[in-house]
Design a protein around this motif. Sequence first.
Motif, mmCIF file in Angstrom:
data_model
loop_
_atom_site.group_PDB
_atom_site.id
_atom_site.type_symbol
_atom_site.label_atom_id
_atom_site.label_comp_id
_atom_site.label_asym_id
_atom_site.label_seq_id
_atom_site.Cartn_x
_atom_site.Cartn_y
_atom_site.Cartn_z
ATOM 1 N N ASP A 57 -75.497 30.196 0.204
ATOM 2 C CA ASP A 57 -74.680 29.055 0.655
ATOM 3 C C ASP A 57 -74.371 29.177 2.143
ATOM 4 O O ASP A 57 -75.232 29.497 2.937
ATOM 5 C CB ASP A 57 -73.453 28.812 -0.236
ATOM 6 C CG ASP A 57 -72.319 29.815 -0.091
ATOM 7 O OD1 ASP A 57 -72.055 30.274 1.013
ATOM 8 O OD2 ASP A 57 -71.666 30.112 -1.096
ATOM 9 N N GLU A 106 -74.204 21.555 -6.415
ATOM 10 C CA GLU A 106 -75.615 21.376 -6.747
ATOM 11 C C GLU A 106 -76.362 20.695 -5.604
ATOM 12 O O GLU A 106 -77.511 21.016 -5.321
ATOM 13 C CB GLU A 106 -75.757 20.564 -8.041
ATOM 14 C CG GLU A 106 -75.271 21.291 -9.291
ATOM 15 C CD GLU A 106 -76.021 22.580 -9.579
ATOM 16 O OE1 GLU A 106 -77.263 22.612 -9.425
ATOM 17 O OE2 GLU A 106 -75.370 23.574 -9.954
ATOM 18 N N ILE A 112 -77.152 23.192 -2.935
ATOM 19 C CA ILE A 112 -78.238 24.060 -3.392
ATOM 20 C C ILE A 112 -79.581 23.361 -3.211
ATOM 21 O O ILE A 112 -80.550 23.960 -2.751
ATOM 22 C CB ILE A 112 -78.016 24.496 -4.862
ATOM 23 C CG1 ILE A 112 -76.813 25.441 -4.941
ATOM 24 C CG2 ILE A 112 -79.271 25.154 -5.431
ATOM 25 C CD1 ILE A 112 -76.358 25.774 -6.336
#
Length: 191
Positions: A114, A170, A173
Amino acid sequence: ASDVYKRQPNILQDTQEMVKANVPKGVEVHTILVAPFCHDQIRTNKKTFPFSLKLFLACLRRAILREDHLTLQGDALKITSVMFMFISLYENFKLNEQVFKSLGFDSIVRIPFDSEQPGDDSKLPEDIYSLAINILDKNRKGSEPSNVDDLYKLIEMVTSENFSEYYPSEEEIEVKMGKIIKQINNIFEST
């Protein structure tokens, strides 16, 4: 399978050797190792691990909350125990470019976890941080932790909704995956 688990860091070398031994004549193979990039390393009173605690706890959370997994099955306690056993295999193990190259990989792609920044582990909630460090410190290399009460406490903490704010969405990601795929494509285009 248990023998493989006890030698987890060596699995990189074993896999690399197996791939190279089975390449048909006339086929050129370029091996790429994809590995996490972590600013922080886990440091307990006695041990170091080449991953950040933030990364480890995110993987633990995802494994527990995942509905199905091909190789990591069981209830939350079993999954947590196995995850701690896996990371214990990397006790005092170095994950650096020199080690990767010595294993025979042609290229290495380091994936940042991240938006992790140096010092992020210390920003984790103190109760989760100290409990996870305590479990890691007491655990024997290659073994599942024995303090079930601490594992249940940690499971409750990392699966709580409050804990999710420390990890990417999400969508984040997916953006990162796009960047990783570009990085791998660039490697293939340059060879």
